[in-house]
Enzyme design. Structure first.
Site, PDB file in Angstrom:
ATOM      1  N   GLU A  80       0.793  -1.219   0.000  1.00 56.44           N
ATOM      2  CA  GLU A  80       0.000   0.000   0.000  1.00 56.44           C
ATOM      3  C   GLU A  80       0.831   1.278   0.000  1.00 56.44           C
ATOM      4  O   GLU A  80       0.425   2.277  -0.595  1.00 56.44           O
ATOM      5  CB  GLU A  80      -0.930   0.017   1.234  1.00 56.44           C
ATOM      6  CG  GLU A  80      -2.058  -0.989   1.185  1.00 56.44           C
ATOM      7  CD  GLU A  80      -3.182  -0.542   0.259  1.00 56.44           C
ATOM      8  OE1 GLU A  80      -3.111   0.573  -0.279  1.00 56.44           O
ATOM      9  OE2 GLU A  80      -4.124  -1.326   0.060  1.00 56.44           O
ATOM     10  N   SER A 125     -35.974 -28.525  50.034  1.00 56.63           N
ATOM     11  CA  SER A 125     -35.280 -29.285  51.084  1.00 56.63           C
ATOM     12  C   SER A 125     -33.786 -29.026  51.140  1.00 56.63           C
ATOM     13  O   SER A 125     -33.085 -29.687  51.904  1.00 56.63           O
ATOM     14  CB  SER A 125     -35.516 -30.780  50.863  1.00 56.63           C
ATOM     15  OG  SER A 125     -36.885 -31.104  50.970  1.00 56.63           O
TER      16      SER A 125
END
Length: 681
Positions: A82, A343
């Site tokens: 680039e 329980s």
């Protein structure tokens, strides 16, 4: 002529200086766009592995990254392809502009571009176009200004954060996670080349939609990198055979409820590090989704896994389905919701009884009808077992024995022990009653996990924590003795496991709340504690749901998802009293309670109907009466007057009673009596 030459030179120098100063002022007056980009919030596990990622406000995936976190070979390829003079130009590459202009004049079309990486960053920051001269001029001005105010590393970091890679993916980290399922620290030549090519035309080159176009663009990058010497030819040729990704990968989306909590607690932090294990979390969520298929409609479930030695939460499933609009209400975090524990509090009550010298695992206790004023607890199946050991009462999860013991301990002391364990119980009223022991209190799955972690740690509290930056500050304290904790764990470890599960590995307890609204299973071994809840988030019943049938199998399956072998439960502490019933001290052989000397004998006669304080309607002056226990023949009195004698049956009709308040009494053959006071209309 010669005299004017110095003057012309001086004028040109002056004009050049003025132009330079003007350009400098023009660049310095440039208004820069915001340079700090919003990036995705990341949730990571105990080892740094990604758990969850959030999009930014505009719905894009944009993850924070620095050049040091990216494969150097990719950076070399990016710059070579680039902007090969990136580290030498001032933001605009005038040589490249001259070259591009000359090529365009010779060929009559654009052959190569002249946009630098800095100019591309300028375009990305302002989302400006590239086709108009005004846009190009703005990019050049902004690029020159960026180069004056930022370092090359900072400019490169902006590109790595903002470059588009197709769809709503921005930045190199979002790209590598989406297309390759990994961080950008190590990339193959083929992967790096594709990432170099994608930002030039991110939609046209999306590999999931246009694979041939993406492959061609990637191969052009590889070819140019070979010509530039960035890649060796054999390496580039081998990369040509690598496939391009066929589809985007989903970003990690584990532990949604806990991730949302972390983000809400500290919204400014971009990376949260939790104590969870990503691998375990994924396996638990898969287990929960699979289990949901076999459950009734609109039923949800939740699971917690913790290391009770360190207190670190390793797995947290708030629901099996996180979708906000589904029938399971998956958006509700059921690890935090207050529910009836059924329980599951019984082990704590028995441990407190052991500590107070009220009972021992081999103490005999009566499982027979009993009433505390108007409160008459019943076993879940409505049956009575007679005299059983405490250990057997806990194994069978009988209700009457534990309420008898809680009556001696006191419900307020139970509430205090729960709070000392780290729980935050919520009472439906102001004062706790005996029903608390059977689930008449609101607790969360997180609360119960703290409680069972305490039991697993020999009665010492375990402050659970889930965020690595927030260490638990609560000091550890002894709630029950190590011997009592071991005795309870030893009893729970002797419970038969669900079919197909290995026996003896876990101390576990199940629970079912009133009306089948909640099914629980809590268990622990020598290292881990796991809790499972199943029910409907809106609290409506789940007919037929029992903790032993639904939650217990899921508990044992969750243990199989751990990547470590089960650790054995510890041996008994030296002070533990290990004796059979006959060898216990006399007071511990049979549970009697404080008021036993003043209480009627268990087999004394009882008037069970009408109940004491009842208001009843007389039918033609007759009243039905029911007796229980006692030795016949019986005598029935009404307000001290005998109305029936010599009775041997336990059910009869009393005639000739008058309206108003009456005291009914029964006397058996041994002279034992019981009475009730009723109002007859």
């Amino acid at each position: 002529m010669r005299a004017r030459t110095p003057l012309l030179a001086a004028a040109l120098l002056l004009a050049g200086g003025l132009a330079r100063d003007g350009i400098d002022r023009w660049i310095d007056r440039t208004d820069l766009p915001p340079l700090v980009a919003e990036t995705s919030v990341e949730i990571r596990d105990r080892a740094g592995e990604m758990l969850r990622v959030y999009t930014v406000d505009d719905g894009r995936w944009r993850l924070a990254v620095s050049p040091e976190e990216v494969d150097p070979r990719y950076l070399d390829m990016l710059i070579a392809y680039e902007d090969k003079r990136f580290f030498r130009h001032v933001g605009v590459d005038f040589l490249a502009m001259l070259r591009a202009g000359g090529q365009a004049l010779r060929h009559g079309r654009v052959i190569s571009g002249s946009s630098t990486l800095t100019m591309q960053v300028a375009r990305l920051l302002e989302d400006s176009g590239t086709g108009q001269w005004s846009g190009k001029l703005r990019q050049m001005r902004l690029a020159l200004a960026l180069e004056r105010r930022l370092t090359k590393r900072q400019i490169l970091g902006l590109y790595l954060t903002h470059a588009p890679y197709g769809g709503n993916i921005e930045g190199i980290r979002a790209a590598t996670l989406s297309w390759f399922g990994k961080e950008p620290a190590r990339l193959t030549p083929a992967e790096a080349a594709l990432l170099v090519a994608l930002p030039q035309s991110p939609e046209a080159r999306r590999p999931d939609r246009h694979p041939e176009t993406a492959r061609a663009a990637r191969d052009r990058v590889l070819d140019r990198m070979t010509s530039a010497g960035t890649l060796q030819r054999p390496e580039a040729q081998a990369a040509l055979f690598d496939p391009v990704p066929a589809q985007r990968r989903d970003f990690p989306a584990l532990a949604p409820h806990l991730s949302d909590r972390a983000r809400a607690l500290d919204p400014l932090t971009m990376r949260h590090h939790l104590t969870l294990d990503a691998g375990l979390q994924s396996r638990l969520e898969t287990l929960a989704r699979n289990a949901l298929r076999d459950l009734p409609p609109s039923v949800s479930l939740a699971m917690l896994v913790a290391d009770h030695q360190t207190g670190a939460l390793l797995g947290a499933v708030g629901s099996a389905s996180y979708a906000s609009g589904d029938a399971h209400q998956g958006y509700v975090d059921m690890t935090q919701a207050l529910r009836s524990p059924g329980s599951t509090l019984k082990p704590l009550i028995y441990a407190m009884g052991f500590d107070r010298g009220l009972a021992h695992p081999q103490t005999l206790i009566a499982d027979r009808p009993v009433a505390f004023g108007r409160y008459a607890p019943q076993n879940f199946d409505g049956q009575f077992r007679g005299e059983v050991t405490i250990a057997e009462a806990l194994r069978q999860s009988l209700n009457i024995p534990v309420v008898l013991l809680l009556d001696e301990i006191g419900p307020a002391h139970l509430m205090s022990a729960m709070r000392q364990s780290g729980m935050r119980p919520a009472l439906p009223g102001d004062q706790p009653g005996l029903a608390v022991g059977l689930g008449g209190v609101g607790v969360s799955l997180m609360d119960l996990t703290r409680l069972y972690a305490m039991l697993a740690q020999g009665g010492q509290t375990v402050p659970l924590h889930w965020h690595q930056s927030v260490a638990p500050d609560a000091p550890r304290r002894q709630v029950i003795s190590p011997a009592a904790a071991w005795q309870v764990g030893h009893i729970l470890a002797s419970l038969a496991p669900p079919p197909g599960a290995p026996p003896g590995r876990l101390a576990y307890k199940t629970g079912t709340s009133y009306g089948h609204r909640d099914a629980w299973a809590m268990g622990y071994d020598g290292r881990h504690v796991i809790g499972v809840w199943i029910g409907r988030p809106d609290g409506t019943p789940v007919p037929g749901a029992f903790g032993g049938d639904l939650a217990a199998p899921l508990l044992f399956e969750a243990y199989q998802r751990l990547d470590t072998a089960p650790e054995p439960l510890p041996p008994p502490p030296p002070e533990t009293l290990l004796l059979a019933t006959a060898n216990l001290p006399q007071p511990l052989r049979r549970f009697t309670g404080r008021e036993a000397a003043f209480a009627p004998a268990p087999d004394a006669p009882k008037l069970i109907f009408p109940p004491d304080g009842a208001r009843l309607a007389l039918v033609a002056g007759d009243l039905a009466v029911k007796l229980r226990d006692g030795t016949p023949p019986f005598t029935i009195l009404a307000n001290g007057r005998p109305v029936a004698t010599g009775l041997r049956q336990h059910e009869l009709i009393l005639p000739g009673l008058s309206r108003g308040f009456s005291e009914l009494s029964v006397i058996d053959a041994k002279g034992r009596a019981a009475r009730v006071r009723v109002q007859l209309d």
